[in-house]
Scaffold this motif. Sequence first.
Motif, PDB file in Angstrom:
ATOM      1  N   THR A   1       0.833  -1.208   0.000  1.00 11.98           N
ATOM      2  CA  THR A   1       0.000   0.000   0.000  1.00 11.98           C
ATOM      3  C   THR A   1       0.865   1.254   0.000  1.00 11.98           C
ATOM      4  O   THR A   1       0.647   2.173  -0.805  1.00 11.98           O
ATOM      5  CB  THR A   1      -0.930   0.008   1.233  1.00 11.98           C
ATOM      6  N   LEU A   2       1.855   1.291   0.871  1.00 10.75           N
ATOM      7  CA  LEU A   2       2.732   2.466   0.948  1.00 10.75           C
ATOM      8  C   LEU A   2       3.555   2.638  -0.323  1.00 10.75           C
ATOM      9  O   LEU A   2       3.781   3.769  -0.766  1.00 10.75           O
ATOM     10  CB  LEU A   2       3.646   2.357   2.168  1.00 10.75           C
ATOM     11  N   SER A   3       3.972   1.544  -0.922  1.00  7.29           N
ATOM     12  CA  SER A   3       4.711   1.621  -2.178  1.00  7.29           C
ATOM     13  C   SER A   3       3.851   2.273  -3.259  1.00  7.29           C
ATOM     14  O   SER A   3       4.331   3.121  -4.026  1.00  7.29           O
ATOM     15  CB  SER A   3       5.148   0.227  -2.617  1.00  7.29           C
ATOM     16  N   GLY A   4       2.585   1.902  -3.314  1.00  7.49           N
ATOM     17  CA  GLY A   4       1.668   2.498  -4.287  1.00  7.49           C
ATOM     18  C   GLY A   4       1.482   3.989  -4.056  1.00  7.49           C
ATOM     19  O   GLY A   4       1.456   4.788  -5.004  1.00  7.49           O
ATOM     20  N   VAL A   5       1.374   4.378  -2.797  1.00  8.34           N
ATOM     21  CA  VAL A   5       1.231   5.801  -2.454  1.00  8.34           C
ATOM     22  C   VAL A   5       2.482   6.564  -2.882  1.00  8.34           C
ATOM     23  O   VAL A   5       2.381   7.657  -3.460  1.00  8.34           O
ATOM     24  CB  VAL A   5       0.973   5.972  -0.937  1.00  8.34           C
ATOM     25  N   GLU A   6       3.637   5.989  -2.607  1.00 13.63           N
ATOM     26  CA  GLU A   6       4.890   6.640  -2.988  1.00 13.63           C
ATOM     27  C   GLU A   6       5.002   6.803  -4.506  1.00 13.63           C
ATOM     28  O   GLU A   6       5.461   7.826  -5.002  1.00 13.63           O
ATOM     29  CB  GLU A   6       6.097   5.862  -2.448  1.00 13.63           C
ATOM     30  N   ARG A   7       4.583   5.778  -5.250  1.00 17.85           N
ATOM     31  CA  ARG A   7       4.603   5.873  -6.727  1.00 17.85           C
ATOM     32  C   ARG A   7       3.679   7.000  -7.192  1.00 17.85           C
ATOM     33  O   ARG A   7       4.020   7.766  -8.100  1.00 17.85           O
ATOM     34  CB  ARG A   7       4.181   4.553  -7.354  1.00 17.85           C
ATOM     35  N   GLU A   8       2.498   7.079  -6.576  1.00 16.44           N
ATOM     36  CA  GLU A   8       1.554   8.145  -6.940  1.00 16.44           C
ATOM     37  C   GLU A   8       2.139   9.516  -6.629  1.00 16.44           C
ATOM     38  O   GLU A   8       2.022  10.445  -7.432  1.00 16.44           O
ATOM     39  CB  GLU A   8       0.235   7.945  -6.187  1.00 16.44           C
ATOM     40  N   HIS A   9       2.792   9.644  -5.483  1.00 15.56           N
ATOM     41  CA  HIS A   9       3.423  10.920  -5.127  1.00 15.56           C
ATOM     42  C   HIS A   9       4.498  11.288  -6.151  1.00 15.56           C
ATOM     43  O   HIS A   9       4.613  12.443  -6.545  1.00 15.56           O
ATOM     44  CB  HIS A   9       4.045  10.839  -3.729  1.00 15.56           C
ATOM     45  N   PHE A  10       5.272  10.295  -6.547  1.00 14.12           N
ATOM     46  CA  PHE A  10       6.310  10.549  -7.544  1.00 14.12           C
ATOM     47  C   PHE A  10       5.683  11.115  -8.823  1.00 14.12           C
ATOM     48  O   PHE A  10       6.171  12.112  -9.372  1.00 14.12           O
ATOM     49  CB  PHE A  10       7.086   9.263  -7.851  1.00 14.12           C
TER      50      PHE A  10
ATOM     51  N   ALA B   1      10.362  14.055  -5.358  1.00 14.59           N
ATOM     52  CA  ALA B   1       9.792  12.964  -6.158  1.00 14.59           C
ATOM     53  C   ALA B   1      10.785  11.814  -6.287  1.00 14.59           C
ATOM     54  O   ALA B   1      10.401  10.642  -6.191  1.00 14.59           O
ATOM     55  CB  ALA B   1       9.391  13.480  -7.545  1.00 14.59           C
ATOM     56  N   VAL B   2      12.054  12.139  -6.477  1.00 13.04           N
ATOM     57  CA  VAL B   2      13.080  11.104  -6.598  1.00 13.04           C
ATOM     58  C   VAL B   2      13.195  10.331  -5.282  1.00 13.04           C
ATOM     59  O   VAL B   2      13.333   9.100  -5.277  1.00 13.04           O
ATOM     60  CB  VAL B   2      14.438  11.718  -7.014  1.00 13.04           C
ATOM     61  N   GLU B   3      13.099  11.029  -4.158  1.00 12.62           N
ATOM     62  CA  GLU B   3      13.119  10.358  -2.853  1.00 12.62           C
ATOM     63  C   GLU B   3      11.900   9.451  -2.693  1.00 12.62           C
ATOM     64  O   GLU B   3      12.009   8.345  -2.149  1.00 12.62           O
ATOM     65  CB  GLU B   3      13.162  11.389  -1.727  1.00 12.62           C
ATOM     66  N   GLU B   4      10.762   9.912  -3.160  1.00 14.00           N
ATOM     67  CA  GLU B   4       9.538   9.101  -3.100  1.00 14.00           C
ATOM     68  C   GLU B   4       9.696   7.835  -3.944  1.00 14.00           C
ATOM     69  O   GLU B   4       9.272   6.749  -3.543  1.00 14.00           O
ATOM     70  CB  GLU B   4       8.333   9.900  -3.605  1.00 14.00           C
TER      71      GLU B   4
END
Length: 90
Positions: A26-35, A50-53
Amino acid sequence: MEKQDVKHVLQYLQSEISRIETMAGTLSGVEREHFQRLTNFDQRELVDIAVEEQSASRQLGAIQQMCQNMSRQIDGMLRNTERGADHEIH
């Protein structure tokens, strides 16, 4: 430790690993969306974030994969425990 106790411990560990796997996914998906959202802005600071995300998303994906691997190993251990119990009965 009795075999039944070992079985319960393995089942508990597998359940918790499954929870970690779900959270990491779930968190990985959120991070991809933030990126994706952050790279749409034309500001250097936001692109750096974004690169950190993206890096966090990859790490969470790796954690998710590790959890899947551990869960498979526990499955094997549970099957071996059950087979051992079956052999003791006969």
